[in-house]
Scaffold this active site. Structure first.
Site, PDB file in Angstrom:
ATOM      1  N   ASP A  13       0.814  -1.228   0.000  1.00 29.75           N
ATOM      2  CA  ASP A  13       0.000   0.000   0.000  1.00 29.75           C
ATOM      3  C   ASP A  13       0.841   1.270   0.000  1.00 29.75           C
ATOM      4  O   ASP A  13       0.430   2.310   0.530  1.00 29.75           O
ATOM      5  CB  ASP A  13      -0.964   0.024   1.198  1.00 29.75           C
ATOM      6  N   LYS A  16       1.803   2.179  -5.130  1.00 31.99           N
ATOM      7  CA  LYS A  16       2.340   1.628  -6.387  1.00 31.99           C
ATOM      8  C   LYS A  16       1.429   1.944  -7.572  1.00 31.99           C
ATOM      9  O   LYS A  16       1.897   2.325  -8.641  1.00 31.99           O
ATOM     10  CB  LYS A  16       2.518   0.099  -6.252  1.00 31.99           C
ATOM     11  N   GLY A  40      -4.515  -4.137  -3.869  1.00 40.65           N
ATOM     12  CA  GLY A  40      -5.489  -3.096  -4.177  1.00 40.65           C
ATOM     13  C   GLY A  40      -4.701  -1.860  -4.546  1.00 40.65           C
ATOM     14  O   GLY A  40      -4.076  -1.256  -3.680  1.00 40.65           O
ATOM     15  N   HIS A  41      -4.650  -1.541  -5.817  1.00 44.74           N
ATOM     16  CA  HIS A  41      -3.819  -0.433  -6.300  1.00 44.74           C
ATOM     17  C   HIS A  41      -4.718   0.722  -6.745  1.00 44.74           C
ATOM     18  O   HIS A  41      -5.504   0.579  -7.674  1.00 44.74           O
ATOM     19  CB  HIS A  41      -2.918  -0.903  -7.456  1.00 44.74           C
ATOM     20  N   GLN A 222       2.031  -5.989  -3.183  1.00 43.36           N
ATOM     21  CA  GLN A 222       2.476  -6.077  -1.790  1.00 43.36           C
ATOM     22  C   GLN A 222       3.801  -5.307  -1.625  1.00 43.36           C
ATOM     23  O   GLN A 222       4.080  -4.415  -2.400  1.00 43.36           O
ATOM     24  CB  GLN A 222       2.614  -7.538  -1.333  1.00 43.36           C
TER      25      GLN A 222
HETATM   26  P1  GDP Z   1      -0.734   0.400  -3.550  1.00 47.31           P
HETATM   27  O1  GDP Z   1      -1.331  -0.872  -3.088  1.00 47.31           O
HETATM   28  O2  GDP Z   1       0.738   0.452  -3.310  1.00 47.31           O
HETATM   29  O3  GDP Z   1      -1.086   0.760  -4.960  1.00 47.31           O
HETATM   30  O4  GDP Z   1      -1.361   1.554  -2.621  1.00 47.31           O
HETATM   31  P2  GDP Z   1      -2.917   1.681  -2.208  1.00 47.31           P
HETATM   32  O5  GDP Z   1      -3.690   2.165  -3.367  1.00 47.31           O
HETATM   33  O6  GDP Z   1      -3.382   0.445  -1.522  1.00 47.31           O
HETATM   34  O7  GDP Z   1      -2.797   2.770  -1.051  1.00 47.31           O
HETATM   35  C1  GDP Z   1      -2.262   4.019  -1.290  1.00 47.31           C
HETATM   36  C2  GDP Z   1      -3.329   5.056  -0.920  1.00 47.31           C
HETATM   37  O8  GDP Z   1      -2.733   6.313  -0.804  1.00 47.31           O
HETATM   38  C3  GDP Z   1      -4.393   5.207  -1.983  1.00 47.31           C
HETATM   39  O9  GDP Z   1      -5.605   5.570  -1.368  1.00 47.31           O
HETATM   40  C4  GDP Z   1      -3.874   6.365  -2.832  1.00 47.31           C
HETATM   41  O10 GDP Z   1      -4.911   7.064  -3.503  1.00 47.31           O
HETATM   42  C5  GDP Z   1      -3.251   7.220  -1.777  1.00 47.31           C
HETATM   43  N1  GDP Z   1      -2.089   8.020  -2.189  1.00 47.31           N
HETATM   44  C6  GDP Z   1      -1.104   7.724  -3.069  1.00 47.31           C
HETATM   45  N2  GDP Z   1      -0.177   8.686  -3.080  1.00 47.31           N
HETATM   46  C7  GDP Z   1      -0.577   9.618  -2.192  1.00 47.31           C
HETATM   47  C8  GDP Z   1      -0.030  10.843  -1.731  1.00 47.31           C
HETATM   48  O11 GDP Z   1       1.053  11.271  -2.112  1.00 47.31           O
HETATM   49  N3  GDP Z   1      -0.749  11.519  -0.788  1.00 47.31           N
HETATM   50  C9  GDP Z   1      -1.940  11.067  -0.304  1.00 47.31           C
HETATM   51  N4  GDP Z   1      -2.563  11.800   0.613  1.00 47.31           N
HETATM   52  N5  GDP Z   1      -2.477   9.921  -0.717  1.00 47.31           N
HETATM   53  C10 GDP Z   1      -1.805   9.205  -1.630  1.00 47.31           C
HETATM   54  P1  IMO Z   2      -0.886  -4.139  -2.284  1.00 48.02           P
HETATM   55  O1  IMO Z   2      -0.431  -4.696  -3.607  1.00 48.02           O
HETATM   56  C1  IMO Z   2      -1.064  -4.545   2.032  1.00 48.02           C
HETATM   57  C2  IMO Z   2      -1.202  -8.608   3.652  1.00 48.02           C
HETATM   58  C3  IMO Z   2      -2.480  -9.047   4.333  1.00 48.02           C
HETATM   59  C4  IMO Z   2      -1.931 -10.060   5.327  1.00 48.02           C
HETATM   60  C5  IMO Z   2      -0.798 -10.721   4.541  1.00 48.02           C
HETATM   61  C6  IMO Z   2      -1.180 -12.015   3.865  1.00 48.02           C
HETATM   62  O2  IMO Z   2      -2.172  -3.417  -2.359  1.00 48.02           O
HETATM   63  O3  IMO Z   2       0.208  -3.382  -1.632  1.00 48.02           O
HETATM   64  P2  IMO Z   2      -2.716 -12.701   1.816  1.00 48.02           P
HETATM   65  O4  IMO Z   2      -4.091 -12.259   1.415  1.00 48.02           O
HETATM   66  O5  IMO Z   2      -1.680 -12.429   0.799  1.00 48.02           O
HETATM   67  O6  IMO Z   2      -2.717 -14.110   2.318  1.00 48.02           O
HETATM   68  O7  IMO Z   2      -2.367 -11.803   3.110  1.00 48.02           O
HETATM   69  O8  IMO Z   2      -0.398  -9.773   3.563  1.00 48.02           O
HETATM   70  N1  IMO Z   2      -1.386  -8.109   2.271  1.00 48.02           N
HETATM   71  C7  IMO Z   2      -1.298  -6.822   1.930  1.00 48.02           C
HETATM   72  N2  IMO Z   2      -1.124  -5.720   2.691  1.00 48.02           N
HETATM   73  N3  IMO Z   2      -1.133  -4.430   0.690  1.00 48.02           N
HETATM   74  C8  IMO Z   2      -1.284  -5.528  -0.086  1.00 48.02           C
HETATM   75  O9  IMO Z   2      -1.221  -5.465  -1.431  1.00 48.02           O
HETATM   76  C9  IMO Z   2      -1.420  -6.789   0.531  1.00 48.02           C
HETATM   77  N4  IMO Z   2      -1.592  -8.035   0.080  1.00 48.02           N
HETATM   78  C10 IMO Z   2      -1.565  -8.839   1.146  1.00 48.02           C
HETATM   79  O10 IMO Z   2      -3.120  -7.966   4.967  1.00 48.02           O
HETATM   80  O11 IMO Z   2      -1.355  -9.379   6.412  1.00 48.02           O
HETATM   81 MG    MG Z   3      -2.858  -1.553  -1.836  1.00 50.85          MG
END
Ligand code: GDP
Ligand code: IMO
Ligand code: MG
Length: 427
Positions: A13, A16, A40-41, A222
């Site tokens: 998270d 990415k 979840g991207h 991840q």
């Molecule tokens: P990913 O899994 O690495 O793609 O990241 P996620 O989408 O799960 O979580 C990142 C969260 O931070 C999302 O809600 C993005 O919209 C948000 N985000 C990304 N970059 C920034 C930033 O620079 N500032 C803020 N406030 N939010 C951001």
């Molecule tokens: P992105 O790509 C954050 C965490 C889960 C749990 C552990 C194992 O959005 O960064 P799993 O479902 O793989 O068996 O879960 O890994 N986890 C993540 N945490 N971002 C993710 O993906 C994750 N994918 C799995 O919360 O702790």
């Molecule tokens: Mg994510």
């Protein structure tokens, strides 16, 4: 040409999805190489906010090929939902998306097994997303899994039934109650739906693209601290989220890899169980969660929050050979008087180290902090590195010195446009 890679350096998270979307126009192809719908991207642009789970984050750029590689575990039901949502938005998914026929299929029983194993673990549960990731990789390694290419074979149904029988035996052993019938109906409809896509040997697709002088961006899922080998085992996911996953998950040689971009938040989060040395249980942690909107993009669970952890970052930079760093969510710290950064761990025997101990789960470590001044202002009007407030510049320089890698991007908001690129950074 070559492959550049974007890897999460923390517990996922990091942002990415946003950065892949920002960088995608510089590439001809974006490829996912591991993980599955546990990811979840999030992408934000033109007032749209969209979360992708299995589909690469280059999908909104119409002239880019998007590849789901062999290292991915694919849930056809979630895939269908994702595609339908994109089609509704007018995105051309059919022509620009290629799915490896070697990617493993997530069956409905994999999700049930995930829930069953977590229930059996009780207090020791991993906090899995329950998307069936672990059980699917387990079947892959046990050499009994079903692959995307198998859906085109006449014996698919009987092979499916054989595997489900194995799963049922396990579920019965644990006396886990479940209802499969409806899930199976939806699954088989999704399998039919999947057949209209370009299910192909993406190993050749990617390598031919490279031979044709095209550039590829590999999108990690991840983060390295969730890596099956190098993460905080057993509180990890079931794939290699680190650099090695790119080669085995796409079928490309290490010599093809050029830049390895490492992405991290200006602080730290984790969702699910497992060690998190800098986790904050106080108002500051709550404040980071609130301001950073730290709730899981896949499960909606609140993310655990804490200060930046340099020993952990140094470790993930080391194992991946990171060539450039991207720092995300700087804006979340806008109102903080002080920003803390963990530089070392104090071990229970009194030793101070900046290396990760073998078993962070057993070993209680106490973070040693350095405190830096916050910038106490909005970054809304900042358009490039030179306009950054003095304290933010100092934060960036401090981290570069500590980590010995240049920070090429500072992200100051979720939108595509809220991205500061260093002038010398040329992706
Ligand atoms: P990913 O899994 O690495 O793609 O990241 P996620 O989408 O799960 O979580 C990142 C969260 O931070 C999302 O809600 C993005 O919209 C948000 N985000 C990304 N970059 C920034 C930033 O620079 N500032 C803020 N406030 N939010 C951001
Ligand atoms: P992105 O790509 C954050 C965490 C889960 C749990 C552990 C194992 O959005 O960064 P799993 O479902 O793989 O068996 O879960 O890994 N986890 C993540 N945490 N971002 C993710 O993906 C994750 N994918 C799995 O919360 O702790
Ligand atoms: Mg994510």
């Amino acid at each position: 040409m070559s492959v550049d890679v974007l890897l999460g350096l923390q517990w996922g998270d990091e942002g990415k999805g946003k950065i892949v979307d920002v960088l995608a126009p510089q590439y001809q192809m974006v490829a996912r190489f591991q993980g599955g719908p546990n990811a979840g991207h999030t992408l934000e642009f033109d007032g749209i906010k969209h979360v992708l789970h299995q589909i690469p984050s280059g999908v909104f750029r119409s002239d880019i090929k998007n590849v789901i590689g062999n290292g991915v575990v694919l849930d056809p039901v979630i895939f269908r939902k994702e595609v339908e949502a994109l089609v509704q938005m007018g995105v051309d998914v059919i022509d620009n998306l290629f799915v490896s026929n070697k990617a493993q299929l997530i069956l409905p029983t994999h999700g049930l097994l995930d829930a069953c194993y977590e229930q059996a673990k009780g207090e020791g549960k991993i906090g899995s997303t329950l998307k069936g990731i672990g059980p699917t990789y387990q079947d892959k390694i046990a050499r009994v899994g079903l692959r995307v290419g198998d859906i085109l074979h006449p014996n698919f149904k009987s092979r499916y039934q054989g595997l489900v029988e194995r799963h049922r035996n396990v579920l019965d052993y644990y006396e886990f109650s479940y209802d499969l019938e409806e899930k199976e109906q939806v699954f088989f409809k999704a399998i039919e739906y999947l057949k209209q896509f370009q299910l192909t040997d993406t190993t050749y697709l990617v390598n031919h693209a490279l031979s044709d002088n095209q550039t590829v961006l590999a999108e990690g899922a991840q983060g390295s601290l969730l890596d099956i080998d190098f993460g905080s085992y057993p509180f990890v996911t079931s794939s290699n989220t680190m650099i090695s996953g790119v080669c085995s998950g796409l079928g490309i040689a290490p010599s093809r890899i050029n830049e390895v971009y490492g992405i991290f938040k200006a602080y730290c989060t984790r969702v699910g169980s497992g060690p998190f040395p800098t986790e904050l249980f106080d108002d500051t942690g709550e404040r980071l969660r609130k301001v950073g909107n730290e709730f899981g993009a896949t499960t909606g669970r609140p993310r655990r929050c804490g200060w930046l952890d340099l020993p952990a970052l140094k470790y993930t930079i080391m194992i991946n050979g990171i060539t450039q760093l991207f720092m995300m969510k700087a804006d979340v710290l806008n109102d903080f008087e002080e920003i803390k950064v963990c530089t070392h761990y104090k071990l229970s025997n009194g030793d101070i180290t900046d290396e990760l101990p073998y078993d962070l789960n057993q070993q209680q470590v106490e973070p040693v902090y350095n405190t830096l001044s916050g910038w106490k202002q909005s970054l809304d009007k900042v358009e490039d590195f030179s306009q950054m407030p003095k304290e933010l510049k100092e934060y960036v320089i401090y981290l570069e010195e500590q980590l010995q890698v240049s920070i090429g991007i500072v992200s100051i908001g979720p939108d595509r446009k809220q991205t500061l690129l260093k002038t010398e950074f040329s992706a």
